[in-house]
Design a protein around this motif. Sequence first.
Motif, PDB file in Angstrom:
ATOM      1  N   TYR A 205      41.470 -66.274 -16.712  1.00 29.77           N
ATOM      2  CA  TYR A 205      40.595 -66.945 -17.692  1.00 29.77           C
ATOM      3  C   TYR A 205      39.590 -67.838 -16.968  1.00 29.77           C
ATOM      4  N   SER A 206      40.089 -68.631 -16.029  1.00 30.03           N
ATOM      5  CA  SER A 206      39.180 -69.576 -15.364  1.00 30.03           C
ATOM      6  C   SER A 206      38.244 -68.832 -14.404  1.00 30.03           C
TER       7      SER A 206
ATOM      8  N   PHE B  49      44.495 -66.572 -21.838  1.00 27.15           N
ATOM      9  CA  PHE B  49      44.467 -67.946 -21.338  1.00 27.15           C
ATOM     10  C   PHE B  49      45.892 -68.440 -21.065  1.00 27.15           C
TER      11      PHE B  49
ATOM     12  N   ASN C  40      49.936 -63.677  -8.883  1.00 29.79           N
ATOM     13  CA  ASN C  40      49.263 -64.917  -8.450  1.00 29.79           C
ATOM     14  C   ASN C  40      48.429 -65.562  -9.548  1.00 29.79           C
ATOM     15  N   SER C  41      48.368 -64.941 -10.711  1.00 35.89           N
ATOM     16  CA  SER C  41      47.482 -65.502 -11.739  1.00 35.89           C
ATOM     17  C   SER C  41      48.207 -65.900 -13.022  1.00 35.89           C
ATOM     18  N   SER C  42      49.521 -65.701 -13.060  1.00 37.82           N
ATOM     19  CA  SER C  42      50.218 -65.911 -14.339  1.00 37.82           C
ATOM     20  C   SER C  42      50.605 -67.363 -14.560  1.00 37.82           C
ATOM     21  N   SER C  43      51.012 -67.655 -15.779  1.00 36.34           N
ATOM     22  CA  SER C  43      51.593 -68.961 -16.069  1.00 36.34           C
ATOM     23  C   SER C  43      52.994 -69.036 -15.461  1.00 36.34           C
TER      24      SER C  43
ATOM     25  N   SER D  20      37.501 -71.542  -8.550  1.00 36.65           N
ATOM     26  CA  SER D  20      36.939 -70.184  -8.588  1.00 36.65           C
ATOM     27  C   SER D  20      35.417 -70.273  -8.556  1.00 36.65           C
TER      28      SER D  20
ATOM     29  N   PRO E 277      46.169 -67.724 -16.794  1.00 38.47           N
ATOM     30  CA  PRO E 277      45.079 -68.711 -16.807  1.00 38.47           C
ATOM     31  C   PRO E 277      44.110 -68.584 -15.637  1.00 38.47           C
ATOM     32  N   LEU E 278      44.569 -68.043 -14.506  1.00 43.22           N
ATOM     33  CA  LEU E 278      43.638 -67.915 -13.381  1.00 43.22           C
ATOM     34  C   LEU E 278      42.587 -66.842 -13.670  1.00 43.22           C
TER      35      LEU E 278
END
Lengths: 366, 519
Positions: free
Chosen positions: A78-79, A71, A333-336, A162, A75-76
């Motif tokens: 996770y979501s 998460f 593209n998905s990291s914090s 998403s 976070p991307l």
Amino acid sequence: MDALYFLQHYWWALVALLGAILVFLLFVQGAQGLLLRTASSESEKDLVVKYAGHKWEITFTTLVTFGGAAFASFPLFYSTSFGGAYWLWICILLLFVIQAFSFEYRKDAGNIFGARTFEIFLFLNGTLGTFLLGVAVGTFFTGGAFTVDKVSITDAASPAISRWANGWHGLDALAEPMNLLLGVVVFLAARTLGLLYLLTKPDVGEFAAKCRRRLAVTAPAFVLTFVAFVVWMFLKTGYGVDPASGEIFAERFKYLHNMLHVWWIAVVFLLGVVLVLAGLAKHFLDKGTRTNFYMVGAGALLAVWAILLCAGFNDTAYYVSTVDVQDSLTLYNSSSSLFTLKVMAWVSIAIPFVIAYIVWMWRKMR
Amino acid sequence: MLLTTLVDLSRWQFAVTAMYHWLFVPLTLGLGFLIAFMETRYVMTGDEFWKRTTKFWMKLFAINFAMGVATGIILEFEFGTNWSNYSWFVGDIFGAPLAIEGIFAFFMESTFFAVMYFGWNKVSRKAHLVSTWLTAIGTNLSAVWILIANAWMQYPLGMEFNPDTARSEMTDFWAVVSSPVAINKFLHSVTNGYVLASVFVIAVSSWFLLRKREQTLARKSIRVASVFGIISLAVLIATGDGSAYNVAKVQPMKLAAMEGLYDGSEKAPLVAVGVLNPDKVPGPEGADEDPYLFEISFPSMLSYLATRQADGFVPGINDIIEGGYEFTDRQGNTYVEPSFYEKKARGTAAVTALADYQAAKEAGDTLAMGQAKAMLEQNFDYFGYHYVEEPEDLVPNVPLVFYAFHIMVALGMFFILLFVLFIVFEWKNLIVREKHKWLLWLGIISVPLVYICSQSGWIVAEVGRQPWTIQNLLPVNAAVSGVEPGNVLTTLVIFICLFTAMLGVEISIMLRQIKKGGE
């Protein structure tokens, strides 16, 4: 090297390591999975529950921390995965929730549902739970039917970023043979480790013979299915990403390339495989008991870590969209943000301290 | 319609999980320390009585702990499964405390719990005592991190919005961690746990005394619990005052709902006891209705609580919707509060600017990107208002929040009396000698009351902040996952059945264990 690039890989490596540690710790589930058939007498059940019960919390906490770290750092994922593959994660969640109270409540006076109910819960967690975890991890290689559109948040009538493209919400992962195979591998790995763990206990008595008989079938099955999965993975077409443009493209033998390109992952993988085989060989040659469990466990940990590293390192899309490949998730593209990953990296310095007291507890509670 | 149903079901699912979780966590928070005190007495004195007493309470701790763990993991997953937009929009900030909670607190409590529970004969006496203390500290540490995360949702700070990623990103970790709302919320929540555990210990001990069993264990437990309880209650009341002040500054609508205050005023009174008028509604339709059918109030008290001045202005629900009054926020900035429609217009401007920014980026138009970014930054404080359709949607469920708040406060006052009575009667040896059975019964019936009090607190905190997941930035209807409502309805039913069945087992086992007494 760019700091963000480094930290994205650092956190993928840490999350992957947590996942690998989790697979090792699934020996608890492996032991639980023996409850209804192998451990048939009351004393055998008590033995399994006693030894698995002393360690279950560490496995459970690793799962929770794996979720929390995923998460925080991606976070991307996770979501997208949790929100989209809703039923797959809910099933895993339920199968782990029923474990949490079963050790404590099983034989407590006042248990209105009877010991059998909680033994079934532990059995389901140990079998179906491990299988579905493997299926979920399989989606790192097979992808999911999702789309991601960050501009959706500007649409008040339908703001979800998403979305899942079908009504199965993750249960469709069960229709993908490679996911099923990984599910079986994880289940068999857990059971193999669970059996080896129980054999390390001095008071296991006559139950040891049963464990050995089971292991004679389970361990070769684990090795064979594991090899089948690895071969499949190496031959599979994966998806690469151009870090500069973000464009995602198909690449034949992507995971094999990853392993060969990032040489140290290959070393970790080979070391893991050698340890697993050596540990099992020692067992079947009747040499040692405690070291066999730790050798196979450490080997499984290293092999799984290498496989998970392969899924995300070397500019790889680790969660491929089967609907629109350009929506696939990558480390980039998905990291914090850089700031958050830095803060978390400072926090991660304390991890060896945490590991140290867990090791202390482990040794004391043998 | 579908979105409304989905949002309602998702809220129900999260609320049910959180309320079940909060049935078990407070007892764990407080009982952990009570056990640690008792074991310390054992180690210091070598008196086996304290070991037996510690083991008795430890068994009850373990029965309760298992359910706390089971319900806790569901909450963590539900951020992703049910609130996936939220997970992306603020995951950069919210995820960090959650991960830190796992790394530091969960491992600490689970590792040392194993030593504490199974390790009596496996580690030295001192190592066992340290493990017991570390279990208690670990449970409280996990509360630190999750409450930091929760407080940030009520009072977002230390972040900025990144239009490239369409999410909020952390810029100041220290600001998030040291938020005054977070510190106050942590102290208020954990001391609630300490009070609940103290009442629990007193109630179980009272039952023993009524049955004339385990008299020494019961009396000494009452001594420890009543002192721990009254000290904790003092902190609870002080932080309750802090909570009211913070709410007035960062969530004035919640405060208005807590007090059923529709039209604000200077020298605003605090309702001590009251019955709301069900016909009262916000806006012109309810203008002729009195907010209360009956009420007893303390003059100027609400103004003092909210502004620290007896004649300070406290806005009501209608004021907050209509705006136009002077407001000083938590950082000390004073400004004229915009109306709902002004905020909505600015929220829409911010959201439109985000869409424009993304379109300009796609087209490679850097000038337009700069303009859109400036517009977004100028209006971002009201980003979430774009998703709120009508002024009434800003108003939480007033009766639920009002009654929950007043029940919580009234029961808090009752517990002062309870602890004082037990301290006085126990130290003067009156309970057993004079056979004050009424006090023992009072102790027993306080168990449901303390759980009602504790749950009421969470209702105030969480229902009172509706419709926001992130105050002013993200309402629930923009935070929810894109799943069909039927899926959530099914899981909601599954969770309710599972939790209720397990709660039944937990209570049954707990009662049997209490009946068995110390071993």
